[in-house]
Design an enzyme around this catalytic site. Structure first.
Site, PDB file in Angstrom:
ATOM      1  CG  ASN A 413      28.399 -34.978   6.851  1.00  0.00           C
ATOM      2  OD1 ASN A 413      28.995 -34.824   5.794  1.00  0.00           O
ATOM      3  ND2 ASN A 413      27.167 -35.473   6.905  1.00  0.00           N
ATOM      4  CB  CYS A 441      30.077 -34.257  -0.578  1.00  0.00           C
ATOM      5  SG  CYS A 441      29.873 -32.491  -0.292  1.00  0.00           S
ATOM      6  CD  GLU A 487      28.957 -37.390   1.232  1.00  0.00           C
ATOM      7  OE1 GLU A 487      29.975 -36.976   1.842  1.00  0.00           O
ATOM      8  OE2 GLU A 487      27.945 -36.693   1.055  1.00  0.00           O
TER       9      GLU A 487
END
Length: 495
Positions: A413, A441, A487
């Site tokens: 992430n 993102c 996301e």
């Protein structure tokens, strides 16, 4: 509402804070925007290059005839989808994510040739399974963290707290109060307004440009679902003595505890001296002026500790859905080790710890790692280890000990810049990693390079020796209503 054309405005995201403008005769929204979105051209629209200075000056002169207020202009830059219904926003975002996947699959087919390693054709004309977008449970005021700048307002007052419009390059920066923005909660706006009150009664000037002097800088506000509020104020010392600094800290503390700012009911107030644009706790420690050192959040059955510098998803309710999605795609069970790379406060790994044999987390920010360790201990999670440092340094060493042992699932992430090349290389070359969940993102940015490197044919020159991954599933999760961002959770597996 009668939607006005905002495409000319959303083009400014590659240059954040650029002033918006209208064309002389704005075309109809449905013809211009939806036509481009359904043709898959949304991404190219949102990365339009900055116009030349001559073009800018020409359009700047047109501002005098605009009816929009500064607040509307700011909303069109920061939250450019605010004029659309939320259902329409989701359609726009889904089409944008679909286009990103189409381009990625097209690039991979070129790399692999006709018999390339791509999944069998699926829905939406894609080889991977693109799921419907998951909407945010909260549409307005969803941010749990906001950072406000200090600069001159449109009327010239240098002690104004808000968001920027304009560019430093063109020297037309103005600071516009932002309490009207749909993604900002009332508490954040309240603290920002009282910080502005404090600045305007302070004898100390704000720091607009480092070389021009001044001291007071940006304000960051963090809140949790229980209503607790942490404020962090940055201050440029500019050579002040410790005694002079102490006076300013006391003045600030008294304003928010005994003075007008007491109505904000802050849970904690931090002060950071910084001579840089962005300064970590390690570079210049956050100084607690009063209150609790942390705020806490309840998420997925865990009590999470959050430090001033720690990363935590800005939409708490949406984050819960995001983490549940990651857990479902990961396929973690008692026979697997979970690698949580760029783990922040460790929520993903901690929420999946009961399913996994072991969780290994890696995070750059030391404060976030300390939060993760505290959260694990407080919640009685004993099979998690968290390591502080750069992933490209730590991950290869961790993977050496996992070679040829238990199957490993990796969850990454990263920030918008994507993963460091050495991290991708380590994941690609570790045979134990058969399943990878990548959360991005900004999948149309640097992360695209990561996807290509994970899925391309073996390349000894680039030290990508392991078998390539195949993109199987994609799930968009909207954490940012009123903006074009969301996301994108991608599942990669090895054949």
């Amino acid at each position: 509402h009668n939607p006005r054309l905002f495409l000319s405005r959303v083009g400014f995201f590659s240059k954040s804070g650029l002033l918006p403008w209208y064309t002389t005769n704005p075309p109809d929204l449905s013809q211009s925007f939806w036509g481009r979105a359904h043709k898959g051209d949304f991404t190219s629209v949102t990365v339009r290059k900055h116009p030349s200075r001559q073009q800018y000056q020409k359009k700047q002169r047109h501002f005098s005839s605009l009816e929009d207020s500064w607040q509307e202009r700011l909303a069109d830059v920061v939250t450019p989808l605010w004029r659309l219904s939320y259902e329409e926003q989701l359609k726009v975002k889904f089409e944008a994510q679909k286009k990103i996947i189409q381009r990625l699959e097209s690039s991979l087919r070129v790399l692999h040739g006709v018999s390339g390693r791509v999944a069998a054709p699926h829905s939406e004309g894609l080889h991977c399974h693109l799921h419907p977008i998951i909407p945010s449970p909260i549409i307005n005021g969803y941010r749990n963290k906001s950072t406000f700048s200090v600069n001159r307002s449109p009327d010239g007052n240098p002690k104004t707290v808000g968001y920027y419009l304009g560019t430093w390059k063109d020297g037309n920066i103005v600071c516009v109060p932002c309490s009207h923005l749909k993604n900002i909660p009332e508490k954040h706006s309240q603290v920002a307004q009282y910080y502005e009150v404090f600045l305007r009664q302070s004898s100390v000037e704000p720091c607009l440009l480092f070389h021009e002097g001044g001291h007071w800088r940006e304000l960051t506000v963090r809140t949790n679902s229980q209503g607790h509020t942490m404020a962090i104020i940055t201050f440029h010392p500019q050579g002040l003595s410790q005694e002079e600094l102490c006076v300013q800290k006391v003045t600030l503390r008294d304003f928010f505890t005994k003075g007008p700012g007491a109505v904000c009911e802050l849970t904690s107030l931090y002060f950071q001296e910084s001579t840089m644009t962005r300064c970590s706790h390690e570079q210049s420690p956050y100084q607690l002026l009063f209150g609790e050192p942390h705020i806490f959040e309840d998420l997925l059955g865990l009590k999470i500790r959050i430090s001033p510098d720690a990363f935590f998803q800005i939409n708490t309710a949406g984050a819960e859905l995001l983490y549940q999605t990651i857990g479902e795609l990961s396929g973690v069970d008692s026979s697997t080790i979970l690698l949580d790379i760029c783990c922040g406060t460790g929520v993903i790994g901690l929420s999946l710890a009961q399913r996994a044999s072991q969780v290994l987390g890696i995070e750059l920010v030391e404060q976030a790692v300390e939060d993760a360790r505290w959260t694990a201990a407080f919640n009685g999670v004993t099979n998690c280890e968290f390591h502080a440092g750069r992933a490209e340094k730590i991950l290869p060493q961790l993977l050496k000990s996992q070679e040829d042992e238990k199957l490993t699932v990796a969850v990454v992430n990263p920030a918008r810049a994507g993963l460091h090349y050495q991290v991708v290389q380590a994941i690609r070359n570790c045979r134990a990693i058969q399943r990878l969940v990548f959360v991005s993102c900004k999948p149309h940015g640097e992360s695209t390079r990561n996807f290509i490197e994970l899925c391309c044919p073996p390349n000894s020159a680039k030290k990508l020796l392991g078998e390539p991954f195949v993109l199987r599933q994609a799930v968009p999760v909207d954490l940012f209503p009123h903006t074009p961002h969301c996301e994108l959770v991608l599942l990669f597996t090895r054949e």
